[in-house]
Design a protein around this motif. Structure first.
Motif, PDB file in Angstrom:
ATOM      1  N   ALA A 232       0.839  -1.469   0.117  1.00  0.00           N
ATOM      2  CA  ALA A 232      -0.069  -0.100  -0.061  1.00  0.00           C
ATOM      3  C   ALA A 232       0.648   1.402  -0.234  1.00  0.00           C
ATOM      4  O   ALA A 232       0.688   2.175   0.616  1.00  0.00           O
ATOM      5  N   LEU A 233       1.834   1.285  -0.853  1.00  0.00           N
ATOM      6  CA  LEU A 233       2.767   2.394  -1.021  1.00  0.00           C
ATOM      7  C   LEU A 233       2.239   3.363  -2.185  1.00  0.00           C
ATOM      8  O   LEU A 233       2.034   2.899  -3.318  1.00  0.00           O
ATOM      9  N   ARG A 254       6.803  -0.022  -7.988  1.00  0.00           N
ATOM     10  CA  ARG A 254       6.054  -0.466  -6.685  1.00  0.00           C
ATOM     11  C   ARG A 254       5.087   0.251  -6.067  1.00  0.00           C
ATOM     12  O   ARG A 254       4.567  -0.291  -5.031  1.00  0.00           O
ATOM     13  N   LEU A 255       4.838   1.488  -6.714  1.00  0.00           N
ATOM     14  CA  LEU A 255       3.769   2.534  -6.270  1.00  0.00           C
ATOM     15  C   LEU A 255       2.587   1.782  -6.679  1.00  0.00           C
ATOM     16  O   LEU A 255       2.405   1.553  -7.971  1.00  0.00           O
ATOM     17  N   PRO A 404      -5.018  -1.716  -1.758  1.00  0.00           N
ATOM     18  CA  PRO A 404      -5.657  -2.931  -1.820  1.00  0.00           C
ATOM     19  C   PRO A 404      -6.970  -3.048  -0.992  1.00  0.00           C
ATOM     20  O   PRO A 404      -7.130  -2.163  -0.109  1.00  0.00           O
ATOM     21  N   ASP A 405      -7.900  -3.757  -1.245  1.00  0.00           N
ATOM     22  CA  ASP A 405      -9.010  -3.992  -0.498  1.00  0.00           C
ATOM     23  C   ASP A 405      -8.974  -4.879   0.564  1.00  0.00           C
ATOM     24  O   ASP A 405      -8.753  -6.182   0.465  1.00  0.00           O
ATOM     25  N   ARG A 406      -8.857  -4.335   1.798  1.00  0.00           N
ATOM     26  CA  ARG A 406      -8.617  -5.242   2.942  1.00  0.00           C
ATOM     27  C   ARG A 406      -9.922  -6.005   3.627  1.00  0.00           C
ATOM     28  O   ARG A 406      -9.820  -6.501   4.598  1.00  0.00           O
ATOM     29  N   GLY A 407     -11.048  -5.792   2.932  1.00  0.00           N
ATOM     30  CA  GLY A 407     -12.392  -6.204   3.310  1.00  0.00           C
ATOM     31  C   GLY A 407     -12.697  -5.487   4.687  1.00  0.00           C
ATOM     32  O   GLY A 407     -12.265  -4.285   4.985  1.00  0.00           O
TER      33      GLY A 407
END
Length: 408
Positions: A232-233, A254-255, A404-407
């Motif tokens: 999550a950068l 990587r971003l 990212p979707d962490r839920g």
């Protein structure tokens, strides 16, 4: 005809356009919690329009008062007050130097910079462990960095990596998105890269055009930390950092997403735009001696002092060398390699890179967005100095949509 005084227009605070712009930056910073609007307006009233010495004296006077207030608050155990006062003092000491090139005594630069950075370090130390120093390995000398965290829990968090502009300060980056990132529960990583602040003033390390050589060790360092979510950068480049972040993500992937504020295709365009055609022809032809001789024959001493100061970060001895170096600062040759989703900010009245945000947007091959800011919003001009909260919510929403979707 409407005769009302339009303070949102250039000249509303100072007749000198540069003074006016820098004063607007101070107001925008106050809206983001750095200093206060009344302090800024009262200080503006003490400045003689266009006089660099008057500018320096007014802001250093305010900064000294706030520094003392911060130390007094620390001694009394009022840590929140101390942190507010110290970060404002640091910002005002740093901004006192923006017109040092026009001062009769430029020896004030280094001691004032050191006082500015000392206030910043006291602010960091007063954070109860929330903010930590993080050095980044870089060639022969590490880059000083600061990981600002919402708290000292050590929880892994999304992290906004901020690339500064050509002469911005670290406390200024709080009002360029870092404070609002912290409010969302993110980390913000701020650092001095080559040619910026301490790397230039203390160690004479110049700018470089290939910012991937800077961003890559920054990300390598952050990815070793347990308090940084490596998936999550996100990145943000402010002012000339709009060029550097765009250049870097052509090589460093990587971003999750990045923002260029504003979009910049070619840094040299603003340097060469005013060159007469005969001088431009000499530059294009590589005729260094003739070019420098022609410039020297018509040089204005005041302009040459300013040029010497502005060229210092490029480690260039002559105008020819400077322009030759700055011409390397363009992304046309590498923009096709970018795969990182990129948001390009495009303010009305962009004075340093006019037209370039839309040019960059057209060149980008991958997922992209462009977002305009207008005079009607009070958010026109380079980096929207009086539209910062509007800017931050928009850019952080864009970046958040790519995390990212962490839920639930």
């Amino acid at each position: 005809m409407d005769q009302r005084r339009r303070i949102t227009a250039p000249g509303g605070l100072f007749r000198d356009a540069d003074f006016d712009y820098e004063a607007r930056i101070m107001l925008g910073a106050a809206a983001c919690g750095v200093g206060d609007v009344g302090l800024v307006l009262a200080t503006i009233d003490r400045i003689t329009d266009g006089d660099p010495d008057s500018w320096f004296d007014a802001w250093t006077g305010l900064a000294a008062d706030l520094s003392a207030r911060g130390d007094e608050a620390l001694g009394a155990g009022h840590v929140d007050t101390a942190r507010w006062a110290l970060v404002a003092a640091s910002q005002y000491y740093g901004k006192a130097l923006v017109f040092v090139d026009g001062m009769a005594d430029q020896s004030v630069l280094l001691p004032t910079f050191r006082t500015h950075r000392a206030c910043w370090d006291r602010f960091v130390d007063a954070s109860a462990g929330s903010h930590v120093r993080v050095e980044v390995p870089y060639e022969d000398r590490p880059m000083p960095g600061y990981l600002l965290r919402p708290d000292a829990s050590g929880a892994a968090r999304p992290t906004l990596v901020v690339t500064n502009g050509s002469d911005g300060t670290l406390p200024g980056l709080l009002s360029y998105g870092a404070a609002d990132a912290l409010a969302r529960g993110w980390n913000a990583f701020l650092f001095d890269g080559p040619g910026q602040q301490s790397m230039l003033f203390e160690h004479q390390v110049p700018f470089r055009h290939d910012w991937e050589a800077v961003l890559t060790p920054v990300l390598d360092t952050l990815l070793l930390r347990s308090d940084v979510d490596g998936d999550a950068l996100v990145g943000y480049g402010i002012s000339q950092g709009g060029y550097w972040i765009t250049r870097a993500v052509a090589f460093e992937h990587r971003l999750r997403a990045a923002v260029a504020d504003p979009g910049v295709v070619d840094v040299s365009a603003s340097w060469t735009a005013a060159l007469p055609e005969p001088l431009l022809a000499l530059l294009d032809a590589g005729r260094k001696d003739e070019f420098n001789a022609a410039v020297g024959a018509h040089a204005d001493p005041a302009r040459m002092r300013t040029l010497a100061f502005r060229s210092r970060p490029y480690a260039a001895d002559t105008l020819y060398d400077l322009l030759t170096e700055v011409r390397r600062y363009q992304v046309r040759d590498v923009v096709g390699q970018i795969t990182t989703p990129l948001l390009v900010l495009d303010p009305d009245d962009e004075q340093f890179f006019p037209g370039q945000p839309r040019e960059l947007y057209a060149l980008l091959p991958q997922e992209k967005q462009i977002l305009g800011f207008t005079e009607a919003q009070g958010a026109n001009g380079h980096c929207q100095p009086t539209g910062r909260r509007l800017t931050h919510h928009a850019l952080l929403d864009f970046l958040s949509d790519h995390l990212p979707d962490r839920g639930a």
